[in-house]
Motif scaffolding. Structure first.
Motif, PDB file in Angstrom:
ATOM      1  N   LEU A  36       0.860  -1.181   0.000  1.00  0.00           N
ATOM      2  CA  LEU A  36       0.000   0.000   0.000  1.00  0.00           C
ATOM      3  C   LEU A  36       0.895   1.230   0.000  1.00  0.00           C
ATOM      4  O   LEU A  36       1.704   1.416   0.913  1.00  0.00           O
ATOM      5  CB  LEU A  36      -0.888   0.015   1.251  1.00  0.00           C
ATOM      6  CG  LEU A  36      -2.033  -1.004   1.316  1.00  0.00           C
ATOM      7  CD1 LEU A  36      -2.627  -1.003   2.712  1.00  0.00           C
ATOM      8  CD2 LEU A  36      -3.105  -0.682   0.297  1.00  0.00           C
ATOM      9  N   LYS A  44      -3.216   4.960   4.304  1.00  0.00           N
ATOM     10  CA  LYS A  44      -2.639   3.615   4.201  1.00  0.00           C
ATOM     11  C   LYS A  44      -2.413   2.965   5.565  1.00  0.00           C
ATOM     12  O   LYS A  44      -2.741   1.788   5.760  1.00  0.00           O
ATOM     13  CB  LYS A  44      -1.358   3.628   3.369  1.00  0.00           C
ATOM     14  CG  LYS A  44      -0.271   4.582   3.821  1.00  0.00           C
ATOM     15  CD  LYS A  44       0.835   4.684   2.776  1.00  0.00           C
ATOM     16  CE  LYS A  44       2.027   5.475   3.306  1.00  0.00           C
ATOM     17  NZ  LYS A  44       1.707   6.874   3.641  1.00  0.00           N
ATOM     18  N   THR A  47      -5.648   1.950   7.105  1.00  0.00           N
ATOM     19  CA  THR A  47      -6.173   0.728   6.488  1.00  0.00           C
ATOM     20  C   THR A  47      -5.635  -0.518   7.171  1.00  0.00           C
ATOM     21  O   THR A  47      -6.400  -1.420   7.535  1.00  0.00           O
ATOM     22  CB  THR A  47      -5.830   0.693   4.983  1.00  0.00           C
ATOM     23  OG1 THR A  47      -6.420   1.823   4.336  1.00  0.00           O
ATOM     24  CG2 THR A  47      -6.351  -0.575   4.344  1.00  0.00           C
ATOM     25  N   VAL A 198       2.970  -1.285   4.170  1.00  0.00           N
ATOM     26  CA  VAL A 198       2.679   0.131   3.976  1.00  0.00           C
ATOM     27  C   VAL A 198       3.999   0.869   3.848  1.00  0.00           C
ATOM     28  O   VAL A 198       4.880   0.729   4.700  1.00  0.00           O
ATOM     29  CB  VAL A 198       1.877   0.690   5.174  1.00  0.00           C
ATOM     30  CG1 VAL A 198       1.953   2.211   5.224  1.00  0.00           C
ATOM     31  CG2 VAL A 198       0.429   0.248   5.101  1.00  0.00           C
ATOM     32  N   ILE A 215      -2.920   4.768  -2.779  1.00  0.00           N
ATOM     33  CA  ILE A 215      -4.010   5.420  -2.052  1.00  0.00           C
ATOM     34  C   ILE A 215      -3.751   6.921  -1.986  1.00  0.00           C
ATOM     35  O   ILE A 215      -2.626   7.357  -1.748  1.00  0.00           O
ATOM     36  CB  ILE A 215      -4.138   4.856  -0.615  1.00  0.00           C
ATOM     37  CG1 ILE A 215      -4.444   3.357  -0.646  1.00  0.00           C
ATOM     38  CG2 ILE A 215      -5.224   5.583   0.164  1.00  0.00           C
ATOM     39  CD1 ILE A 215      -4.609   2.742   0.736  1.00  0.00           C
ATOM     40  N   ILE A 220      -8.525   4.418  -3.413  1.00  0.00           N
ATOM     41  CA  ILE A 220      -7.512   3.723  -4.205  1.00  0.00           C
ATOM     42  C   ILE A 220      -7.610   4.200  -5.641  1.00  0.00           C
ATOM     43  O   ILE A 220      -8.671   4.161  -6.260  1.00  0.00           O
ATOM     44  CB  ILE A 220      -7.692   2.195  -4.117  1.00  0.00           C
ATOM     45  CG1 ILE A 220      -7.307   1.705  -2.717  1.00  0.00           C
ATOM     46  CG2 ILE A 220      -6.838   1.495  -5.166  1.00  0.00           C
ATOM     47  CD1 ILE A 220      -7.384   0.217  -2.515  1.00  0.00           C
TER      48      ILE A 220
END
Length: 258
Positions: A36, A44, A47, A198, A215, A220
């Motif tokens: 990500l 990110k 998430t 990430v 992102i 996204i």
């Protein structure tokens, strides 16, 4: 690597009136290294905190190995988390504990496993990440890169099926960043873990990822292989991967300033 092992569906997160995640959706295959990427504040890290259950979504689903973890009770979630290891951005080692105690912390706190066994387990995990002879040292006695590797040893101590990495190369020099990247690849090869990484480190991402998601502002903009991301024509993607000073990301930053 065909089966979707982790599925994130329409993930929305609001803090008050502020919407951080705006319908994030993606899947991760078993054994995949999924990266990500995005700028600071893109969503990110938020998430992956949902994927490990540190945050509850406002709406949406997170399905791991067929189980929607958003519907689990706190006790069920704690049990489920045994499947996962988490590498914190700053390492998050306990300064007052020796390195072997940090690595074996879960077993020291939650089991009656003999101390000798925990020590041996910690030693083996440290050796797996290239650290030998540091068991009796304290975090303050290690370099930044060594602390990061010790944290990774702790993350794999319970033999997790999934490892979540939050900025694993942040603050490291290029050589140590490459060592961490190689460890991520090694752990996938040797113990078959599924990884979500990430990062905003472009070189790291393109060297380790099977697929990358970009992102921006909680959405996204692209998902694909490293090559597909490099050739994606979306202006946000192009500005990010080419490190351009002007573009839609910059406009959004300045438009949000008071």
């Amino acid at each position: 690597m065909n089966k979707s092992y982790i599925i994130v569906k329409n993930l929305v997160k609001k803090f008050g009136d502020r919407e951080i995640l705006k319908g994030i959706s993606f899947d991760v295959k078993k054994g995949e290294i999924f990266v990500l990427m995005g700028g600071s504040g893109s969503g990110k890290s938020t998430t992956i905190k949902h994927i490990i259950g540190l945050l509850k979504p406002t709406s949406g689903q997170i399905i791991i190995d067929g189980i929607d973890i958003t519907k689990l009770s706190q006790n069920e979630l704690i049990e489920f988390r045994k499947k996962m290891g988490y590498l914190f951005q700053e390492g998050a080692l306990f300064d007052s504990l020796k390195i072997w105690e940090n690595v074996g912390f879960y077993y020291l706190e939650n089991t009656k496993k003999p101390i000798k066994e925990i020590y041996q387990l910690a030693k083996e995990k440290l050796e797996l990440v290239g650290l030998k002879g540091v068991e009796e040292l304290y975090p303050s006695q290690l370099s930044g890169g060594m602390r990061k590797r010790a944290s990774l040893a702790r993350a794999i101590a319970t033999n997790p099926e999934i490892i979540l990495y939050d900025e694993p190369t942040s603050g490291l020099d290029p050589v140590m960043s490459a060592i961490i990247d190689n460890l991520i690849l090694k752990l996938r090869k040797e113990i078959g873990v599924t990884s979500i990484v990430v990062t905003h480190d472009l070189e790291s991402a393109f060297s380790i990822a099977d697929r990358i998601a970009i992102i921006h502002k909680g959405k996204i903009y692209a998902i694909g292989t490293p090559e597909e991301i490099k050739t994606n024509k979306d202006p946000v993607v192009q500005q990010f991967i080419n490190r351009l000073p002007e573009g839609p990301i910059t406009k959004d930053i300045y438009s949000n300033q008071p």
